[in-house]
Write a protein that holds these residues in place. Structure first.
Motif, PDB file in Angstrom:
ATOM      1  N   MET A 207       0.824  -1.204   0.000  1.00 55.50           N
ATOM      2  CA  MET A 207       0.000   0.000   0.000  1.00 55.50           C
ATOM      3  C   MET A 207       0.862   1.260   0.000  1.00 55.50           C
ATOM      4  SD  MET A 207      -3.019  -1.323   2.594  1.00 55.50           S
ATOM      5  CE  MET A 207      -4.328  -0.185   2.109  1.00 55.50           C
ATOM      6  N   LEU A 208       1.975   1.238   0.737  1.00 51.84           N
ATOM      7  CA  LEU A 208       2.862   2.398   0.764  1.00 51.84           C
ATOM      8  C   LEU A 208       3.457   2.675  -0.613  1.00 51.84           C
ATOM      9  CD1 LEU A 208       4.828   1.920   4.117  1.00 51.84           C
ATOM     10  CD2 LEU A 208       3.168   3.714   3.598  1.00 51.84           C
ATOM     11  N   ALA A 209       3.782   1.620  -1.329  1.00 51.18           N
ATOM     12  CA  ALA A 209       4.419   1.792  -2.639  1.00 51.18           C
ATOM     13  C   ALA A 209       3.506   2.479  -3.636  1.00 51.18           C
ATOM     14  CB  ALA A 209       4.860   0.431  -3.178  1.00 51.18           C
ATOM     15  N   ASN A 210       2.205   2.413  -3.391  1.00 49.46           N
ATOM     16  CA  ASN A 210       1.243   2.933  -4.366  1.00 49.46           C
ATOM     17  C   ASN A 210       0.379   4.063  -3.805  1.00 49.46           C
ATOM     18  OD1 ASN A 210       1.640   0.976  -6.731  1.00 49.46           O
ATOM     19  ND2 ASN A 210       1.449  -0.391  -4.971  1.00 49.46           N
ATOM     20  N   SER A 211       0.835   4.674  -2.721  1.00 51.43           N
ATOM     21  CA  SER A 211       0.103   5.817  -2.163  1.00 51.43           C
ATOM     22  C   SER A 211       1.062   6.880  -1.632  1.00 51.43           C
ATOM     23  CB  SER A 211      -0.827   5.348  -1.040  1.00 51.43           C
ATOM     24  OG  SER A 211      -0.084   4.656  -0.032  1.00 51.43           O
ATOM     25  N   PRO A 212       2.101   7.237  -2.396  1.00 50.66           N
ATOM     26  CA  PRO A 212       3.067   8.216  -1.885  1.00 50.66           C
ATOM     27  C   PRO A 212       2.436   9.586  -1.658  1.00 50.66           C
ATOM     28  CG  PRO A 212       3.402   7.851  -4.232  1.00 50.66           C
ATOM     29  CD  PRO A 212       2.409   6.827  -3.779  1.00 50.66           C
ATOM     30  N   ASP A 213       2.852  10.216  -0.571  1.00 49.37           N
ATOM     31  CA  ASP A 213       2.447  11.595  -0.245  1.00 49.37           C
ATOM     32  C   ASP A 213       0.943  11.740  -0.032  1.00 49.37           C
ATOM     33  OD1 ASP A 213       5.144  12.410  -0.575  1.00 49.37           O
ATOM     34  OD2 ASP A 213       4.834  12.544  -2.740  1.00 49.37           O
ATOM     35  N   MET A 215      -2.649  10.841   2.483  1.00 51.87           N
ATOM     36  CA  MET A 215      -2.999  10.636   3.879  1.00 51.87           C
ATOM     37  C   MET A 215      -2.988   9.147   4.228  1.00 51.87           C
ATOM     38  SD  MET A 215      -3.413  12.533   6.512  1.00 51.87           S
ATOM     39  CE  MET A 215      -3.943  14.156   5.936  1.00 51.87           C
ATOM     40  N   LEU A 216      -3.240   8.290   3.243  1.00 48.13           N
ATOM     41  CA  LEU A 216      -3.137   6.850   3.493  1.00 48.13           C
ATOM     42  C   LEU A 216      -1.710   6.486   3.884  1.00 48.13           C
ATOM     43  CD1 LEU A 216      -4.285   3.988   3.487  1.00 48.13           C
ATOM     44  CD2 LEU A 216      -3.820   3.887   1.021  1.00 48.13           C
ATOM     45  N   GLU A 217      -0.728   7.006   3.165  1.00 46.99           N
ATOM     46  CA  GLU A 217       0.666   6.751   3.519  1.00 46.99           C
ATOM     47  C   GLU A 217       0.933   7.187   4.963  1.00 46.99           C
ATOM     48  OE1 GLU A 217       4.904   7.831   1.497  1.00 46.99           O
ATOM     49  OE2 GLU A 217       3.719   9.515   2.249  1.00 46.99           O
ATOM     50  N   TYR A 218       0.437   8.359   5.324  1.00 45.47           N
ATOM     51  CA  TYR A 218       0.674   8.878   6.678  1.00 45.47           C
ATOM     52  C   TYR A 218       0.012   7.974   7.720  1.00 45.47           C
ATOM     53  CZ  TYR A 218       1.360  12.302  10.384  1.00 45.47           C
ATOM     54  OH  TYR A 218       1.758  12.931  11.542  1.00 45.47           O
ATOM     55  N   ALA A 219      -1.209   7.525   7.451  1.00 45.53           N
ATOM     56  CA  ALA A 219      -1.927   6.685   8.403  1.00 45.53           C
ATOM     57  C   ALA A 219      -1.318   5.295   8.513  1.00 45.53           C
ATOM     58  CB  ALA A 219      -3.398   6.580   8.003  1.00 45.53           C
ATOM     59  N   LEU A 220      -0.667   4.819   7.458  1.00 43.56           N
ATOM     60  CA  LEU A 220       0.018   3.531   7.529  1.00 43.56           C
ATOM     61  C   LEU A 220       1.295   3.623   8.358  1.00 43.56           C
ATOM     62  CD1 LEU A 220      -0.462   2.410   3.829  1.00 43.56           C
ATOM     63  CD2 LEU A 220      -1.361   1.200   5.839  1.00 43.56           C
ATOM     64  N   ASN A 221       1.889   4.794   8.395  1.00 42.75           N
ATOM     65  CA  ASN A 221       3.113   4.992   9.176  1.00 42.75           C
ATOM     66  C   ASN A 221       2.848   5.515  10.581  1.00 42.75           C
ATOM     67  OD1 ASN A 221       5.116   4.168   7.283  1.00 42.75           O
ATOM     68  ND2 ASN A 221       4.830   6.090   6.152  1.00 42.75           N
ATOM     69  N   ASN A 222       1.647   6.021  10.813  1.00 50.77           N
ATOM     70  CA  ASN A 222       1.298   6.608  12.116  1.00 50.77           C
ATOM     71  C   ASN A 222      -0.103   6.133  12.487  1.00 50.77           C
ATOM     72  OD1 ASN A 222       3.570   8.891  12.397  1.00 50.77           O
ATOM     73  ND2 ASN A 222       2.821   8.913  10.297  1.00 50.77           N
ATOM     74  N   TRP A 393     -14.007   6.905   5.869  1.00 52.94           N
ATOM     75  CA  TRP A 393     -13.248   6.749   7.106  1.00 52.94           C
ATOM     76  C   TRP A 393     -13.756   5.612   7.997  1.00 52.94           C
ATOM     77  CZ3 TRP A 393      -8.676   7.368   8.651  1.00 52.94           C
ATOM     78  CH2 TRP A 393      -8.336   7.495   9.990  1.00 52.94           C
ATOM     79  N   PRO A 394     -15.065   5.429   8.189  1.00 52.83           N
ATOM     80  CA  PRO A 394     -15.518   4.330   9.049  1.00 52.83           C
ATOM     81  C   PRO A 394     -15.106   2.961   8.517  1.00 52.83           C
ATOM     82  CG  PRO A 394     -17.299   5.896   8.671  1.00 52.83           C
ATOM     83  CD  PRO A 394     -16.205   6.254   7.723  1.00 52.83           C
ATOM     84  N   GLN A 395     -15.039   2.797   7.195  1.00 50.33           N
ATOM     85  CA  GLN A 395     -14.631   1.521   6.617  1.00 50.33           C
ATOM     86  C   GLN A 395     -13.114   1.349   6.643  1.00 50.33           C
ATOM     87  OE1 GLN A 395     -16.652   3.740   4.844  1.00 50.33           O
ATOM     88  NE2 GLN A 395     -18.588   2.749   5.348  1.00 50.33           N
ATOM     89  N   LEU A 396     -12.379   2.451   6.491  1.00 43.97           N
ATOM     90  CA  LEU A 396     -10.926   2.367   6.417  1.00 43.97           C
ATOM     91  C   LEU A 396     -10.281   2.185   7.788  1.00 43.97           C
ATOM     92  CD1 LEU A 396      -8.429   2.496   4.627  1.00 43.97           C
ATOM     93  CD2 LEU A 396      -8.471   4.985   4.865  1.00 43.97           C
ATOM     94  N   LEU A 397     -10.860   2.751   8.815  1.00 42.40           N
ATOM     95  CA  LEU A 397     -10.230   2.719  10.138  1.00 42.40           C
ATOM     96  C   LEU A 397      -9.960   1.295  10.632  1.00 42.40           C
ATOM     97  CD1 LEU A 397      -9.151   4.657  12.246  1.00 42.40           C
ATOM     98  CD2 LEU A 397     -11.418   4.710  13.305  1.00 42.40           C
ATOM     99  N   PRO A 398     -10.922   0.352  10.536  1.00 41.96           N
ATOM    100  CA  PRO A 398     -10.605  -1.021  10.966  1.00 41.96           C
ATOM    101  C   PRO A 398      -9.483  -1.655  10.142  1.00 41.96           C
ATOM    102  CG  PRO A 398     -12.983  -0.723  10.749  1.00 41.96           C
ATOM    103  CD  PRO A 398     -12.338   0.469  10.133  1.00 41.96           C
ATOM    104  N   VAL A 399      -9.410  -1.334   8.850  1.00 40.59           N
ATOM    105  CA  VAL A 399      -8.344  -1.865   8.003  1.00 40.59           C
ATOM    106  C   VAL A 399      -6.987  -1.371   8.493  1.00 40.59           C
ATOM    107  CG1 VAL A 399      -7.396  -1.855   5.656  1.00 40.59           C
ATOM    108  CG2 VAL A 399      -9.862  -2.109   6.007  1.00 40.59           C
ATOM    109  N   LEU A 400      -6.895  -0.082   8.774  1.00 45.59           N
ATOM    110  CA  LEU A 400      -5.642   0.493   9.262  1.00 45.59           C
ATOM    111  C   LEU A 400      -5.231  -0.119  10.598  1.00 45.59           C
ATOM    112  CD1 LEU A 400      -6.330   4.229   8.356  1.00 45.59           C
ATOM    113  CD2 LEU A 400      -4.597   2.750   7.296  1.00 45.59           C
TER     114      LEU A 400
END
Length: 412
Positions: A207-213, A215-222, A393-400
Motif C-alpha cells: 500500500m505504501l508503494a502505491n500511495s506516496p504523499d 494521507m493513506l501513507e501517513y496513516a500507515l506509518n502513524n 473513514w468508518p470503513q478504512l479505520l478497521p483496516v488500518l
C-alpha cells in the motif's frame, strides 16, 4: 415489478463502482441526493487511494489471493479451479465465524448464498496496490494465470530469455512476494482477521508503494486514533503536513459546507412529508431545524466560508477526475455563494436557498425527485444523505488498525 440494477460487458472497476453505489443506497444516510458524489469520490481517492466503502478488514487482501492460489494448485482445469476458488470464498465465511470473528465478515448473515464475493469487492484495491501483477487483470484472468503457475511447464533458462512474456504469465496473478497459503485454508482460519507481523508488513509495503504523499501513507506509518469519527478530528492525522494536509482541509470544508445543503433538502422533505399527513417518521421538521441550528454553530464555519481557496480545490479535484460535470461544479459554487450572503442561523428559511435546492433536486433526479413524487415522499425514512461526508473513514479505520495491530505482534 421488482426493480433491478444490472450491468453488461462492464469492466471489473465499473462493476466495483456499481456495487459501491448499491451499497451506498442501502445506507440511507449516504445517498447522493444532490449529485455531489463525483467530488466526494475524488477527494476520497486523493486521501485514500485504492480504498472503498465496501472494505471491512485488511486480511481480505491476503484471503482473496489465497483462495485463488489454493484452488489453482488443487485443480489443473481452469473452469474447475474457478469454481473451487468461488467455493473457497464461501467456505471462508464459516471459517471466520468459527474463529470467533463477529465484525467485518463478508457474508456472515447470508452464508454460502452470498452473491457479491469478497474478491469482487476488493479487486479494485488489489489492482491499485499491485497485489495483482497487472493493473488490468480481471478475476477470470487471475485464475488462468494461477493455474498456469501451478501446472504449466516452466521454461528452461535458455528458453526463458525468449519467453519473457510467458515466464511472467507463469509467475501467477499475484505479487511474487505474496505470503504462503496457510495450511488447511480456507476450511480453517484460526487467527481470523488477526494478521501475522509478516503479513501486515507485506500489505503495508504494498500500500505504501502505491500511495506516496497521501494521507493513506501517513496513516500507515502513524497509527490513527481508534475512536475518531472523522479523519480531520483524528489527533494523529492532524499532525500531517504538506499537500495531503491541504487535501484534508479541502475535504473538511467541503463536508461541512455541503452538509447544509443536505440538511435544507431534508427540511424541505420533512415539511412536505408532514404537510401530506404522513406520520411514520416522528417530528422530522423539528429535528431538521435543530440540526441546522447545530450546523450554524460549527466553530470553523466562518473560516471555511471566507478562507477556503476554492480555485485550488477545484484544480485538485479536476486533476483527480477531469470528468466532474459543469452542472455539479455550478451547483456547489452557487450554494457556497448563497451561504456567504445568508443569515446562517436561518438558512432553512432563506427563500433563495430553499428554491435553489428544489431546482437542484429536480435537475438531478427528474421524475425520481421526492419533493414532486408523492409515492417516493411517502416512502421517505426520515434521512436522505443528511450526514456529513466522511470519505470512507468508518470503513478504512478497521483496516488500518488491523495492519498496525499486526505490525505490533511479536511473531514473525
Amino acid at each position: 415489478m421488482t426493480s433491478l440494477i444490472a450491468w453488461l460487458d462492464a469492466s471489473t472497476e465499473d462493476q466495483r463502482r456499481m456495487r459501491e453505489i448499491v451499497n451506498l443506497f442501502s445506507e440511507r444516510e449516504s445517498r447522493d441526493e444532490l449529485g455531489i458524489g463525483q467530488v466526494r469520490d475524488a477527494l476520497s481517492d486523493m486521501l485514500w487511494p485504492g480504498t472503498s466503502t465496501l472494505f471491512t478488514r485488511a486480511r481480505y487482501f491476503l484471503f482473496i489471493p489465497w483462495c485463488f492460489r489454493a484452488a489453482a494448485e488443487a485443480r489443473s482445469d481452469v473452469d474447475k479451479a474457478a469454481a473451487l476458488a468461488d467455493q473457497h470464498e464461501r467456505r471462508l465465511i464459516r471459517a471466520l465465524v468459527d474463529a470467533g470473528e463477529k465484525d467485518g465478515v463478508i457474508g456472515a448473515n447470508i452464508g454460502a448464498a452470498l452473491k457479491n464475493l469478497p474478491s469482487a469487492l476488493y479487486w479494485g484495491g488489489m489492482r491499485t496496490h499491485r497485489i495483482v501483477n497487472e493493473a488490468t487483470i480481471t478475476r477470470d484472468d487471475a485464475i488462468v494465470a494461477e493455474v498456469d503457475r501451478a501446472h504449466a511447464r516452466r521454461p528452461s533458462a535458455p528458453e526463458a530469455q525468449y519467453l519473457d512474456e510467458t515466464a511472467a504469465w507463469h509467475a501467477g496473478a499475484f505479487h511474487s512476494t505474496l505470503p504462503a497459503v496457510p495450511k488447511a485454508f480456507p476450511a480453517e482460519a484460526p487467527d481470523g482477521f488477526a494478521m501475522r507481523q509478516s503479513e501486515a508488513a507485506w500489505l503495508r509495503d504494498r500500500m505504501l508503494a502505491n500511495s506516496p504523499d497521501t494521507m493513506l501513507e501517513y496513516a500507515l506509518n502513524n497509527r490513527p486514533d481508534k475512536a475518531s469519527s472523522v479523519p480531520w478530528h483524528d489527533a494523529v492525522l492532524m499532525a500531517a503536513d504538506g499537500e495531503r494536509a491541504s487535501i484534508m482541509r479541502d475535504a473538511r470544508s467541503f463536508s461541512i459546507l455541503m452538509n447544509s445543503a443536505a440538511l435544507v433538502y431534508n427540511l424541505l422533505l420533512a415539511e412536505a412529508y408532514e404537510g401530506a399527513n404522513f406520520n411514520r417518521v416522528p417530528n422530522p421538521v423539528d429535528d431538521y431545524r435543530a440540526q441546522l441550528e447545530e450546523w450554524a454553530a460549527t466553530p470553523t464555519l466562518a473560516d471555511d466560508l471566507a478562507g477556503w481557496d476554492r480555485e485550488t480545490f477545484w484544480a485538485r479535484v479536476h486533476l483527480q477526475n477531469p470528468n466532474i460535470s459543469h452542472r455539479t461544479r455550478r451547483f456547489i459554487d452557487r450554494w457556497i455563494e448563497l451561504l456567504g450572503a445568508a443569515d446562517l442561523h436561518h438558512i432553512g428559511d432563506d427563500h433563495d436557498a430553499r428554491e435553489f435546492i428544489r431546482r437542484r433536486e429536480t435537475e438531478h433526479k427528474r421524475g425520481q425527485a421526492r419533493l414532486t413524487n408523492k409515492r417516493l415522499l411517502q416512502a421517505w425514512l426520515g434521512a436522505s444523505g443528511s450526514r456529513p461526508l466522511v470519505y470512507r473513514w468508518p470503513q478504512l479505520l478497521p483496516v488500518l488498525h488491523d495492519i498496525h495491530d499486526g505490525l505490533d505482534r511479536a511473531d514473525a
